[in-house]
Each structure stands twice: as C-alpha cells, then as structure tokens.
Design a protein around this motif. Structure first.
Motif, short mmCIF file in Angstrom:
data_model
loop_
_atom_site.label_atom_id
_atom_site.label_comp_id
_atom_site.label_asym_id
_atom_site.label_seq_id
_atom_site.Cartn_x
_atom_site.Cartn_y
_atom_site.Cartn_z
N THR A 77 0.89 -1.17 0.00
CA THR A 77 0.00 0.00 0.00
C THR A 77 0.92 1.21 0.00
N ILE A 78 0.59 2.19 -0.82
CA ILE A 78 1.49 3.32 -1.00
C ILE A 78 0.99 4.51 -0.18
N ARG A 79 1.90 5.12 0.58
CA ARG A 79 1.51 6.28 1.39
C ARG A 79 1.15 7.45 0.48
N LYS A 80 0.08 8.13 0.84
CA LYS A 80 -0.42 9.20 -0.05
C LYS A 80 0.38 10.49 0.11
N ASP A 81 1.20 10.57 1.20
CA ASP A 81 1.96 11.81 1.41
C ASP A 81 3.34 11.76 0.75
N GLY A 82 3.63 10.68 0.01
CA GLY A 82 4.93 10.56 -0.66
C GLY A 82 4.89 11.18 -2.04
N PRO A 83 6.00 11.06 -2.80
CA PRO A 83 6.01 11.59 -4.16
C PRO A 83 4.90 10.94 -5.00
N GLU A 84 4.25 11.77 -5.82
CA GLU A 84 3.07 11.31 -6.56
C GLU A 84 3.36 10.12 -7.47
N SER A 85 4.59 10.11 -8.04
CA SER A 85 4.95 9.04 -8.99
C SER A 85 4.83 7.66 -8.35
N HIS A 86 4.84 7.60 -7.00
CA HIS A 86 4.79 6.30 -6.34
C HIS A 86 3.39 5.69 -6.30
N LEU A 87 2.36 6.53 -6.56
CA LEU A 87 1.00 6.00 -6.45
C LEU A 87 0.76 4.86 -7.44
N ALA A 88 1.44 4.93 -8.59
CA ALA A 88 1.28 3.90 -9.62
C ALA A 88 1.86 2.55 -9.16
N LYS A 89 2.63 2.57 -8.07
CA LYS A 89 3.27 1.33 -7.61
C LYS A 89 2.35 0.53 -6.68
N GLU A 90 1.18 1.08 -6.38
CA GLU A 90 0.22 0.42 -5.48
C GLU A 90 0.01 -1.03 -5.92
N GLY A 91 0.09 -1.95 -4.98
CA GLY A 91 -0.19 -3.35 -5.29
C GLY A 91 1.02 -4.16 -5.76
N THR A 92 2.17 -3.50 -5.96
CA THR A 92 3.37 -4.27 -6.35
C THR A 92 3.65 -5.30 -5.25
N PRO A 93 3.83 -6.58 -5.62
CA PRO A 93 4.11 -7.58 -4.57
C PRO A 93 5.32 -7.18 -3.74
N THR A 94 5.23 -7.40 -2.44
CA THR A 94 6.38 -7.11 -1.58
C THR A 94 6.78 -8.41 -0.85
#
Ligand code: 57M
Length: 358
Positions: A56-73
């Motif tokens: 889950t991607i934090r919403k307060d980080g750089p915007e470009s990271h939102l597209a990474k939501e759901g990447t397996p960790t």
C-alpha cells in the motif's frame, strides 16, 4: 553440504581437490544463488501476487509512487533463501562464522517478515510497533555479538581505516559496538529501500567488497603482507558474501525499474544486518561506513531533517530520505537509482584503497 560430500572424494579422484578452494566455492555459490532466483523468482512473485501481498502506498509521498500500489512485496524471501541455501551447499559447515552470519540473516529476516506480514496480510499499516521491532533487533544483535566475542578467533580490536598500527581494543564496549554496527546497518539499508533497485544495487556492491575483505582477512600470507588483522577461518565468509551478491543480482532482475517486486523489510533488514555482521567478523567494521556510504547518506539525511524540523520548523531536504529530495526536484527515478549506484561503486573503490593507503 556439497563441500562435505565431495571434497573427501579427492583421495580417490584428484579432480575433487577443487572443492578445497574458497575461490571456486564462492563462484559456484554465486551461480547457485542466481539460478535459484531465476527458478524460484517468477513462482514467488506470482504467489505473492495471488495472495495479494502487495504494497500500500503512502499518499503523502512523491506522486509518482501512487502507480506502484499493489506491487508484490516480501521479495526479500528470495534474497534470504538464495543466500542461505547456496551458503549451506558450498561452505564448510564446521565454520562458526558461517553459522553466525546465517543466524543473523535469518533472524533479521524473520523480524522483517513479521513486520511485512502485519502490514500487507493483516493490513495493519504500522506493522510491528517500532519499539518492539527495535528491541528484537538489539536482542538478536546482542546474541550475535556475544557469540563473536566469545569465539577465540575474534578479538575486541577494531581496525581504523588508513592506520595500519592503530587497532584499539574496545574491552567491554566491544559488544555494544557490534550491536550498533549490525542494527545501524540493518536500519540504514531499510531507509534506503524506497526506489526500484536503490537498496539492492549498493547491497550487491557492498557484498562484493566484503567478499574481497573476507578472503584477504582469512589468508595468513596476504593479511600479513597487507598488515591487516588476520582472522583464521574468516575466509569462509567469502562464500557467504558471494552467495549474497549472487542473490542480490538475481533479485535485481525483478526489482529493477519498473519493479515487479519489492524486497520488503524481510529483505532490507536481513541484508543490512548480514553486511554488518560480516564487517565485524572480517575486522573491517569501521570502513563499512564508507563501503555502505549510500546507506549512511540516507540515514544521515533523515536524522538531519528530523533534527532541523524539530528545532527550526524548516526542512533541509524537500523530503527525507534524500532520494525523495531528488524525486521532488524532478529527477527521473532511474536517474537517481543509477547515480546512487555510481556513488556506491566509487565509495567501494575508495574503501578497497584503504588496504594500501595506510
Ligand atoms: C521504509 N519504505 C518505503 C517496500 C520496501 C523516519 C522516516 C524517514 C522513516 C521512513 C520510512 O518509513 N522508511 C522505511 C521505507 C516503501 O517501501 C516498502 O518498504 C520496504 C522497505 N522497508 O521493500 O516494501 C515505499 O518505497 C517505494 N519503493 C519503491 N521501490 C522499491 O524497490 O518504489 C520501495 C522499494 C514503497 C514504494 O513506494 O511503498 C517508503 O518510502 O515508505 N519514512 C519515509 O521514508 C517517509 N519520509 C518522511 O516521512 N519524511 C519526513 C521526515 C519524517 C523525515 C520529511 O522529510 O519531512 C516517506 N515515505 C513515503 N512517503 N512513502 C514520506 C512519504
């Protein structure tokens, strides 16, 4: 295991003599690690995806990271397995250093695993409470430090880069010092792990550098020639470092931009701690700050940012850790990553040069 099974055959077939050599076993440990990553990697990423073990991607980080939501960790499982299995296959299992390194990697990997598990499976965004996580890290590092200290081969003398005759004894402070190196390295790698390939690149470079340091520290003639501390038996850690470098390269195959998988705390905590404990056992503890200078830079950026913000309400960086600063300055993600790798290579070369400049 292979060492124990195959080396004794040299009495009948001289070919098996080759299993005596650390260099040979290191190369094949690295190749085994790579092959394991290529064989298990796609399956593991699929499984993590199927079980929705995604970030889950934090919403307060750089915007470009939102597209990474759901990447397996939790891809760190791959790194840990691909380091530990080849080590157990190719190293001499009668060697205590190998077991301490494996213990630290598995131990920190387990702490990271529970943290990731609570974040991604239990959907508890905080993971393990920070205090519990920190105490567990200190406890594990203390066990490792005590084992290292009680082991006859390891003395409480630390090596100061650039000074061949300066090896101060730390006495009872040695154990807290070892804890600091292991826990510090583990958390610094964790802070760095915020862009695709950003943490694994310098980890590979650091593992490669310590592969060299381990070999030299365990070789009486070379250690005497270079006037570094000779640690009988530490040469076997070359194999562990080779496996770690191979596992790192194998993981990078999937973690390179745009990443198919993140390592999670399972990977970052275990890699950092493993580098820390190897640095201690091969008596190149302080130079780890130079080899892993990228990790130090990231950790220091956080300390400075928090300190200045608390005291002045102003920020030094657009956002810490410092890789976010460059993202918000408009640098493309791959540019930041590759430039950090380049810095890491330069720092590793400088660290290796301390063997001669002293
Ligand atoms: C882990 N985790 C990534 C992924 C990875 C004190 C404070 C500075 C702590 C710091 C922090 O929490 N750091 C620890 C950083 C996260 O990655 C996951 O975590 C694992 C590693 N533990 O394997 O599972 C995100 O990073 C990105 N990522 C990639 N590719 C990768 O290969 O793109 C990770 C791996 C992922 C993904 O977006 O979701 C992280 O950054 O959260 N906190 C921060 O870093 C936060 N900084 C901050 O609050 N700065 C403040 C103050 C407190 C210093 C400030 O500057 O004012 C930022 N992190 C995020 N958003 N995400 C800020 C906001």
């Amino acid at each position: 295991m292979l060492y124990h099974l195959l080396f004794p055959l040299h009495a009948d077939y001289s070919f098996f003599n080759i299993f005596r050599y650390i260099t040979f076993r290191t190369i094949y440990a690295a190749i085994t690690a790579l092959l394991l990553c290529f064989v298990i990697g796609p399956w593991l990423i699929r499984e993590l995806g199927t079980h929705q073990i995604g970030q889950t991607i934090r919403k307060d980080g750089p915007e470009s990271h939102l597209a990474k939501e759901g990447t397996p960790t939790m891809g760190g499982l791959l790194i840990v397995l691909a380091t530990v299995i080849p080590t157990l296959l190719w190293a001499n299992l009668g060697n205590t250093y190998i077991w301490i390194a494996v213990f630290v990697m598995l131990g920190f990997g387990t702490i990271g695993f529970f943290d990731d598990y609570r974040k991604v499976v239990k959907k508890d965004s905080k993971g393990l409470p920070p205090r519990t996580k920190f105490l567990l890290q200190i406890l594990l590092a203390a066990v490792a430090a005590t084992l290292i200290y009680l082991d006859v081969g390891i003395q409480d003398k630390v090596s100061i880069p650039f000074f061949k005759k300066l090896n101060p004894s730390l006495g009872f402070l040695y154990i807290p010092f070892v804890i600091l190196v292991i826990v510090g390295a583990s958390n610094a790698v964790n802070l760095t792990d915020g862009l695709d390939g950003l943490a694994i690149g310098p980890s590979i470079i650091s593992a490669g550098t310590y592969m060299l340091f381990a070999y030299l520290a365990g070789h009486i003639k070379i250690a005497n020639y270079l006037q570094i501390q000779y640690v009988p038996g530490a040469g076997e850690l070359t194999i562990f470092c080779g496996a770690m470098a191979g596992a790192g390269i194998g993981f990078l195959w999937y973690n390179t931009y745009p990443a198919q998988v993140f390592m999670g705390d399972t990977g970052s905590l275990s890699l950092g701690a493993a580098l820390g404990v190897v640095a201690v056992m091969v008596k190149q503890e302080i130079v780890l700050a130079l080899v892993g200078g990228v990790f130090v830079m990231e950790a220091v950026s956080v300390i400075l940012q928090v300190y200045f913000f608390k005291t002045t309400r102003k920020r030094i960086f657009r956002m810490a850790p410092v890789h976010h600063h460059f993202e918000l300055a408009g640098w493309a993600e791959p540019k930041i990553i590759v430039r950090f790798w380049i810095i890491s290579i330069i720092l590793a070369l400088l660290a290796i040069s301390t063997l001669k400049i002293r």
